[in-house]
Design a protein around this motif. Structure first.
Motif, mmCIF file in Angstrom:
data_model
loop_
_atom_site.group_PDB
_atom_site.id
_atom_site.type_symbol
_atom_site.label_atom_id
_atom_site.label_comp_id
_atom_site.label_asym_id
_atom_site.label_seq_id
_atom_site.Cartn_x
_atom_site.Cartn_y
_atom_site.Cartn_z
ATOM 1 N N VAL A 12 2.357 4.062 13.189
ATOM 2 C CA VAL A 12 3.508 3.547 12.439
ATOM 3 C C VAL A 12 3.973 4.545 11.376
ATOM 4 O O VAL A 12 3.211 5.404 10.933
ATOM 5 C CB VAL A 12 3.172 2.194 11.769
ATOM 6 C CG1 VAL A 12 2.993 1.116 12.836
ATOM 7 C CG2 VAL A 12 1.935 2.298 10.888
ATOM 8 N N LEU A 13 5.236 4.402 10.994
ATOM 9 C CA LEU A 13 5.819 5.202 9.920
ATOM 10 C C LEU A 13 5.724 4.396 8.633
ATOM 11 O O LEU A 13 6.262 3.288 8.549
ATOM 12 C CB LEU A 13 7.298 5.511 10.194
ATOM 13 C CG LEU A 13 7.679 6.173 11.518
ATOM 14 C CD1 LEU A 13 9.176 6.486 11.530
ATOM 15 C CD2 LEU A 13 6.893 7.455 11.709
ATOM 16 N N THR A 14 5.047 4.981 7.633
ATOM 17 C CA THR A 14 4.877 4.243 6.377
ATOM 18 C C THR A 14 5.468 4.960 5.168
ATOM 19 O O THR A 14 5.433 4.427 4.069
ATOM 20 C CB THR A 14 3.382 3.982 6.104
ATOM 21 O OG1 THR A 14 2.687 5.231 6.125
ATOM 22 C CG2 THR A 14 2.782 3.055 7.148
ATOM 23 N N GLY A 15 5.983 6.154 5.366
ATOM 24 C CA GLY A 15 6.598 6.862 4.241
ATOM 25 C C GLY A 15 7.728 7.739 4.738
ATOM 26 O O GLY A 15 7.600 8.365 5.795
ATOM 27 N N VAL A 239 5.560 10.006 6.832
ATOM 28 C CA VAL A 239 4.110 9.807 6.857
ATOM 29 C C VAL A 239 3.798 8.860 7.993
ATOM 30 O O VAL A 239 4.424 7.803 8.125
ATOM 31 C CB VAL A 239 3.596 9.222 5.524
ATOM 32 C CG1 VAL A 239 2.143 8.767 5.662
ATOM 33 C CG2 VAL A 239 3.727 10.244 4.415
ATOM 34 N N MET A 240 2.860 9.265 8.842
ATOM 35 C CA MET A 240 2.447 8.434 9.971
ATOM 36 C C MET A 240 0.958 8.139 9.863
ATOM 37 O O MET A 240 0.184 8.971 9.413
ATOM 38 C CB MET A 240 2.711 9.186 11.284
ATOM 39 C CG MET A 240 4.181 9.514 11.508
ATOM 40 S SD MET A 240 4.415 10.851 12.709
ATOM 41 C CE MET A 240 3.895 10.022 14.188
ATOM 42 N N GLU A 241 0.594 6.947 10.284
ATOM 43 C CA GLU A 241 -0.823 6.585 10.338
ATOM 44 C C GLU A 241 -0.995 5.524 11.404
ATOM 45 O O GLU A 241 -0.007 5.026 11.961
ATOM 46 C CB GLU A 241 -1.306 6.096 8.966
ATOM 47 C CG GLU A 241 -0.518 4.903 8.406
ATOM 48 C CD GLU A 241 -0.763 4.682 6.913
ATOM 49 O OE1 GLU A 241 -1.922 4.498 6.537
ATOM 50 O OE2 GLU A 241 0.216 4.697 6.138
ATOM 51 N N THR A 242 -2.231 5.162 11.700
ATOM 52 C CA THR A 242 -2.414 4.104 12.693
ATOM 53 C C THR A 242 -2.054 2.766 12.055
ATOM 54 O O THR A 242 -2.068 2.610 10.823
ATOM 55 C CB THR A 242 -3.874 4.033 13.187
ATOM 56 O OG1 THR A 242 -4.708 3.726 12.066
ATOM 57 C CG2 THR A 242 -4.308 5.339 13.834
ATOM 58 N N LEU A 243 -1.766 1.803 12.893
ATOM 59 C CA LEU A 243 -1.457 0.464 12.393
ATOM 60 C C LEU A 243 -2.654 -0.096 11.635
ATOM 61 O O LEU A 243 -2.486 -0.751 10.590
ATOM 62 C CB LEU A 243 -1.065 -0.444 13.570
ATOM 63 C CG LEU A 243 -0.668 -1.876 13.223
ATOM 64 C CD1 LEU A 243 0.464 -1.920 12.209
ATOM 65 C CD2 LEU A 243 -0.275 -2.626 14.496
ATOM 66 N N THR A 244 -3.859 0.194 12.111
ATOM 67 C CA THR A 244 -5.070 -0.255 11.405
ATOM 68 C C THR A 244 -5.066 0.246 9.969
ATOM 69 O O THR A 244 -5.276 -0.521 9.026
ATOM 70 C CB THR A 244 -6.343 0.295 12.103
ATOM 71 O OG1 THR A 244 -6.275 -0.023 13.485
ATOM 72 C CG2 THR A 244 -7.603 -0.275 11.482
ATOM 73 N N PRO A 252 3.737 -0.716 3.353
ATOM 74 C CA PRO A 252 4.978 -1.138 4.008
ATOM 75 C C PRO A 252 5.175 -0.322 5.289
ATOM 76 O O PRO A 252 4.885 0.876 5.304
ATOM 77 C CB PRO A 252 6.056 -0.789 2.975
ATOM 78 C CG PRO A 252 5.454 0.293 2.141
ATOM 79 C CD PRO A 252 3.974 0.041 2.130
ATOM 80 N N ILE A 253 5.623 -0.976 6.334
ATOM 81 C CA ILE A 253 5.817 -0.294 7.612
ATOM 82 C C ILE A 253 7.303 -0.269 7.952
ATOM 83 O O ILE A 253 7.946 -1.313 8.026
ATOM 84 C CB ILE A 253 5.016 -1.000 8.731
ATOM 85 C CG1 ILE A 253 3.505 -0.901 8.426
ATOM 86 C CG2 ILE A 253 5.322 -0.375 10.098
ATOM 87 C CD1 ILE A 253 2.653 -1.762 9.336
ATOM 88 N N TYR A 254 7.841 0.931 8.121
ATOM 89 C CA TYR A 254 9.254 1.044 8.487
ATOM 90 C C TYR A 254 9.466 0.799 9.979
ATOM 91 O O TYR A 254 10.403 0.122 10.367
ATOM 92 C CB TYR A 254 9.788 2.433 8.138
ATOM 93 C CG TYR A 254 9.958 2.669 6.661
ATOM 94 C CD1 TYR A 254 11.085 2.202 5.997
ATOM 95 C CD2 TYR A 254 8.986 3.361 5.928
ATOM 96 C CE1 TYR A 254 11.256 2.422 4.628
ATOM 97 C CE2 TYR A 254 9.144 3.580 4.564
ATOM 98 C CZ TYR A 254 10.273 3.111 3.927
ATOM 99 O OH TYR A 254 10.433 3.329 2.589
ATOM 100 N N PRO A 408 6.105 -5.661 14.443
ATOM 101 C CA PRO A 408 6.041 -7.098 14.146
ATOM 102 C C PRO A 408 5.239 -7.341 12.867
ATOM 103 O O PRO A 408 4.166 -6.774 12.695
ATOM 104 C CB PRO A 408 5.300 -7.681 15.361
ATOM 105 C CG PRO A 408 5.383 -6.646 16.403
ATOM 106 C CD PRO A 408 5.488 -5.330 15.712
ATOM 107 N N ARG A 409 5.807 -8.149 11.973
ATOM 108 C CA ARG A 409 5.096 -8.397 10.723
ATOM 109 C C ARG A 409 4.321 -9.696 10.791
ATOM 110 O O ARG A 409 4.532 -10.482 11.671
ATOM 111 C CB ARG A 409 6.082 -8.446 9.543
ATOM 112 C CG ARG A 409 6.226 -7.086 8.892
ATOM 113 C CD ARG A 409 7.603 -6.888 8.264
ATOM 114 N NE ARG A 409 8.592 -6.576 9.287
ATOM 115 C CZ ARG A 409 9.817 -6.129 9.002
ATOM 116 N NH1 ARG A 409 10.198 -5.975 7.765
ATOM 117 N NH2 ARG A 409 10.658 -5.858 9.954
#
Lengths: 409, 331
Positions: A12-15, A239-244, A252-254, A408-409
Motif C-alpha cells: 500500500v501507499l502510505t505517504g 512511501v510503500m509498505e505492506t498492508l500488515t 493512513p492508506i491512500y 478496503p477500510r
C-alpha cells in the motif's frame, strides 16, 4: 479481486511527496488537480532566444533549503533536489519516524529520464561562452544519475537501504514504483521510497522541438488540434509498505498497488507501438488480477503529441473493447515531467481514489474522433474510484503500466 | 523462489571483443591492452566495422559497446533472445554524457538553436543503449536501465533476480557498459573516485535465469547499501556480511574475491581477482567485468567448481554493493 493475498503480500501507499509545477506537497497538488491548474509559462531555466515558442512547466516557489536538513543543497543537482525534497515530504506524510526507518531495511528507487542533464548543459554553455577550461568542477560529483537515489538515503540518514536509480526515460516513475512493489512482496525490504524526478533542460527541450513535438502554447492531450508536449519538471515520491505494516502502525492508506506490467516494443526508438502498448496493459491487469471491466479510470501517458495519443487510445480500445473507462492526461496540467511523469500521475491516481474525484484533461476543445475517449475535459468530476490504471510509455519502447486500487477500510 | 543462475556471458574490454579475447587477455601475465598511459580502450572498436553499416550511422559509442556485448552473448547463447519473456537490464552511470553534451553544443553553436540533427536526439537519453539492444534482438520483455556508476552492474544483477523472482521474465540479459569519451574522462577526472589512475571502458553481459541446467554459477546473494555518510569500509563490511548471511556461506569458505575499487576485509586467504589492474577503472562496466573475470578464472582453474566468490564495488561516497556466487566450474 485478489483473495489469495495475505496482508504481508499486499502493498500500500502510505505517504506522498510532491514537488510539482501546480503545487508543492500532496494537499496543494490535490487542490491543483481538482481545480485543473496549469503549470505552463515561458521557460526561464535556459535562454530560449531563437526558438519560435518556448513554453514549459517549471516548478516555482520551491525552496530546497527549507526542506533539506542534512545534505548541502549545492552538492545536489536540480533533479536530485526535487527527488530528495519529495522523498522527505513523503516520509513525513506517512508519519514515519526517521529513527524507526533507520532500523528497518528499505529500498529507495528513483526513476529519471535526464538525470542531471541540466548540469551537463551548464558545462557546455560554459565551454561555448568562455572556452575550454572554465567549467565548474564542483558539478562533476553531482552529475552521475545514481545520486538521485543515494542522496535520498543520505538526506534521510538511511544506511540500511538499497538506493537504485532507474533511467528508463518517461516510464521510469512506474518502473521505480514497480520495483518497490516487487522488493516488498519478496519480503526483501520493509519499506520502499519510490518515484521519479527530472529538471527542465535545454537538451531535452531542443530535442523535442527539433522533432516537431513541442506545443506552441499549451498541451492539449486527445484534442483534435493538439500540437505536442510542454517539457516540465518536478518529482513525485511515495512511501510503500505492506498492508500488515501499515495496519500495525495505524497509518493512513491512500491506495493499494495491485500490480504492474513492463515490456518493450523492440520496434522503434521513439514511436510507440499499439500492439505492444496493449500487451503491456494486459500484463499489468493480469498481474493485478483485474479484469478490464473493473477499471474505473485510466491515467494515460497522454503526451499531447499526434502520434502518442492516437496510438495509446487505440491500444486502450484494443484491451477494453468499445467501452473503456474515462481516460485523462495529467500532462495537460503538468506538462511532460519526464521521469517524474508516471510517478506524479500515480500520486494523482492515489489522491483521486482517496478524495473521490477525477482530475480533468485541461485545455480541451474538441476530442479527436480518432481517439474516441472521454477525457473528462476541463473540469474535474466527483467519482467513486475502486481501480485505476496509470500508463507510462517511453522512448526506447519502454512501457510500464501500474494498477492501483482503493484499499478496503 | 529458485536461485538465479548465470548460464552464459560475454565481454567487451581492452582485451578485445568477445569472451575468448577476454579469457586470453586475462590469462596472459602482462600487457595485452590498448590505450594511452592513463586510459584503456576497446582495441579497434569502430562501430561500423563491428556492427555493420545498418542502423549505425548515428550510433554513439555507449550504444555500440552495448550492442557488441549483447550480440556476443546472444551469439553464444541464441536461445536467450527467443520468447516473449527475455528481459534486458543495463547498468550505466548516466548514459552517454558525450552524446548529451554534444547535442547541447550543437544547439548552442547553430545559427538557430534548433538546427540540430534529429537522428541523434535519442542518443542523449539514458535508456538509448538498452532500447537499441532490444530492437536489434527483438527483446520484448522488461527493458531496464539502472544508473548506479560503479555499482550499476551489481545492481543490474540484483534487479535481474527480482524480475525472475516476480515472474516478470524467464531470462534476463544483465550487464554494465561504459564508454571512454572526452565527456566521461572530464567527469572522472573531476570526481574523487576517478581523479587518479587509469580510466577504461567496455562492458559485460550475463544470461541470468532460474533454469539451472547450463549454470556456470549460482547467484546466491546480491546486496547494495547506501553509505549515507557512513564510513565506506564499515559499510562494505555490513554489506558483505549481510550477503554472506543471505547466501548461507561463512566468510572462511570464500575462495576468490574481486574487490574492484573497494576495500573488502574478511577474506585474508582468498584469491584476489583484479581485472581493473589491466583494464582500468571502467565505471558502470566495472562490476560486470569483475564478474566476467571471476567466471573466466574459475573456468581455467582446476577445483574451482563448487567454490564461493565475492564481487564487490563502491560508488564513492554513495553506495556499496556486493554479490556472492557459487561457481559451477567448466560446463
Amino acid at each position: 479481486m485478489t483473495p489469495y493475498r495475505t496482508t504481508d503480500d499486499r502493498v500500500v501507499l502510505t505517504g506522498l511527496g510532491v514537488v510539482s509545477n501546480i503545487g508543492i506537497g500532496a494537499s496543494e497538488f490535490a487542490e491543483g488537480l481538482r481545480a485543473g491548474r496549469s503549470g505552463a509559462a515561458p521557460i526561464t531555466t535556459f535562454d530560449t532566444t531563437g526558438f519560435a515558442h518556448a513554453n514549459g512547466c517549471e516548478v516555482t516557489g520551491f525552496d530546497p533549503e527549507a526542506v533539506l536538513t542534512r545534505v548541502p543543497v549545492d552538492d545536489l543537482g536540480p533533479a536530485t533536489r526535487f527527488a530528495v525534497a519529495a522523498a522527505r515530504m513523503a516520509v513525513e506524510d506517512a508519519g514515519l519516524d526517521e529513527e524507526l526507518l533507520r532500523g528497518r531495511r528499505g529500498l529507495v528507487s528513483v526513476g529519471t529520464t535526464d538525470g542531471e542533464s541540466q548540469d551537463l548543459d551548464r558545462l557546455v554553455e560554459t565551454d561555448v561562452r568562455l572556452g575550454a577550461g572554465h567549467r565548474d568542477t564542483r558539478l562533476a560529483e553531482r552529475i552521475p544519475a545514481g545520486r538521485l537515489s543515494s542522496s535520498v538515503a543520505a538526506e534521510l540518514g538511511l544506511t540500511n537501504v538499497e538506493p537504485v536509480t532507474i533511467g528508463t526515460a518517461c516510464a521510469a516513475g512506474n518502473y521505480a514504483i514497480g520495483h518497490g512493489y516487487d522488493a516488498l512482496r519478496a519480503g526483501e525490504v520493509e519499506f520502499a521510497i519510490c518515484g521519479g524526478a527530472d529538471a527542465v533542460c535545454r537538451k531535452t527541450f531542443t530535442g523535442f522541438y527539433r522533432l516537431g513535438t513541442i506545443a506552441p502554447d499549451h498541451c492539449r492531450p486527445f484534442d483534435r488540434n493538439r500540437r505536442g508536449i510542454l517539457t516540465g519538471e518536478g518529482s513525485g515520491m511515495v512511501v510503500m509498505e505492506t498492508l500488515t505494516s501499515a495496519l500495525d502502525r495505524g497509518a493512513p492508506i491512500y491506495a493499494e498497488v495491485l500490480g504492474y506490467g513492463l515490456n518493450c516494443d523492440a520496434h522503434h526508438p521513439v514511436a510507440p507501438d499499439r500492439a505492444s502498448v496493449a500487451r503491456c496493459i494486459r500484463l499489468a491487469l493480469d498481474d493485478a488480477g483485474v479484469a478490464p471491466a473493473e477499471v474505473d479510470l485510466i491515467s494515460a501517458h497522454g503526451t499531447g503529441t499526434k502520434a502518442n495519443d492516437v496510438t495509446e487510445a487505440r491500444a486502450i480500445h484494443d484491451v477494453y473493447g468499445g467501452e473503456p473507462p474515462r481516460v485523462v492526461s495529467l500532462k495537460s496540467m503538468l506538462g511532460h515531467t519526464m521521469g517524474a511523469a508516471s510517478a506524479l500521475a500515480a500520486i494523482a491516481c492515489a489522491l483521486a481514489i482517496t478524495h473521490e474525484f477525477i482530475p480533468p484533461t485541461i485545455n480541451h476543445v474538441e476530442t479527436d474522433p480518432d481517439c474516441r475517449i472521454d477525457c473528462v475535459p476541463n473540469q474535474s468530476v466527483r467519482a467513486d474510484l475502486r481501480i485505476v490504471q496509470n500508463n507510462g510509455l517511453a522512448f526506447g519502447g519502454n512501457n510500464a503500466v501500474l494498477i492501483l486500487g482503493r484499499c478496503p477500510r | 523462489m529458485s536461485t538465479p543462475v548465470i548460464t552464459a556471458w560475454s565481454a567487451v574490454s581492452a582485451f578485445g571483443i568477445g569472451r575468448a579475447a577476454f579469457d586470453t587477455g586475462l590469462a596472459a601475465p602482462v600487457g595485452g591492452v590498448a590505450g594511452n598511459a592513463d586510459t584503456r580502450e576497446v582495441p579497434g572498436f569502430d562501430i561500423r566495422d563491428v556492427l555493420g553499416p545498418r542502423g549505425t550511422r548515428s550510433m554513439d559509442r555507449l550504444t555500440g559497446l552495448t550492442l557488441a556485448a549483447v550480440a556476443e552473448l546472444v551469439g553464444e547463447h541464441a536461445a536467450v533472445a527467443e520468447g516473449t519473456d527475455t528481459a534486458l537490464v543495463l547498468g550505466t552511470t548516466t548514459g552517454s554524457a558525450q552524446s548529451a553534451m554534444a547535442f547541447t553544443r550543437s544547439s548552442l553553436e547553430a545559427e538557430r538553436p534548433f538546427y540540430v540533427d534529429p537522428a541523434v536526439v535519442p542518443n542523449g537519453v539514458m535508456n538509448r543503449a538498452a532500447g537499441q539492444a532490444a530492437i536489434r534482438h527483438r527483446l520484448i520483455g522488461p527493458n531496464t536501465t539502472i544508473a548506479g556508476g560503479r555499482v550499476a552492474a551489481l545492481q543490474a544483477l540484483q534487479y535481474a533476480g527480482r524480475l525472475l523472482g516476480a515472474g516478470r521474465a524467464g531470462t534476463v540479459l544483465a550487464g554494465g557498459v561504459e564508454e571512454l569519451t572526452p565527456a566521461r574522462l572530464w567527469l572522472e577526472r573531476n570526481s574523487a573516485q576517478g581523479r587518479h589512475g587509469v580510466i577504461g571502458e567496455g562492458g559485460a553481459f550475463f544470461a541470468v535465469t532460474t533454469d539451472a541446467r547450463h549454470a556456470l554459477a549460482d547467484v546466491l546473494a546480491v546486496r547494495s547499501l547506501a553509505l549515507a555518510g557512513d564510513d565506506q569500509e564499515k559499510a562494505m563490511r555490513r554489506c558483505v556480511t549481510a550477503a554472506l548471511a543471505r547466501a548461507g556461506v561463512p566468510a572462511a569458505e570464500v575462495w576468490a574475491v574481486a574487490p574492484g575499487n573497494s576495500t573488502v576485509e574478511l577474506f585474508d586467504d582468498a584469491v584476489v581477482i583484479a581485472p581493473e589492474d589491466r583494464l582500468g577503472e571502467t565505471g558502470a562496466a566495472s562490476g560486470a567485468l569483475q564478474l566476467a573475470a571471476v567466471l573466466s578464472t574459475a573456468a581455467r582453474t582446476p577445483g574451482a567448481a563448487g567454490r564461493i566468490a565475492v564481487i564487490a564495488s563502491v560508488e564513492h561516497g554513495a553506495v556499496v554493493a556486493c554479490a556472492v556466487l557459487r561457481l559451477r566450474g567448466r560446463s
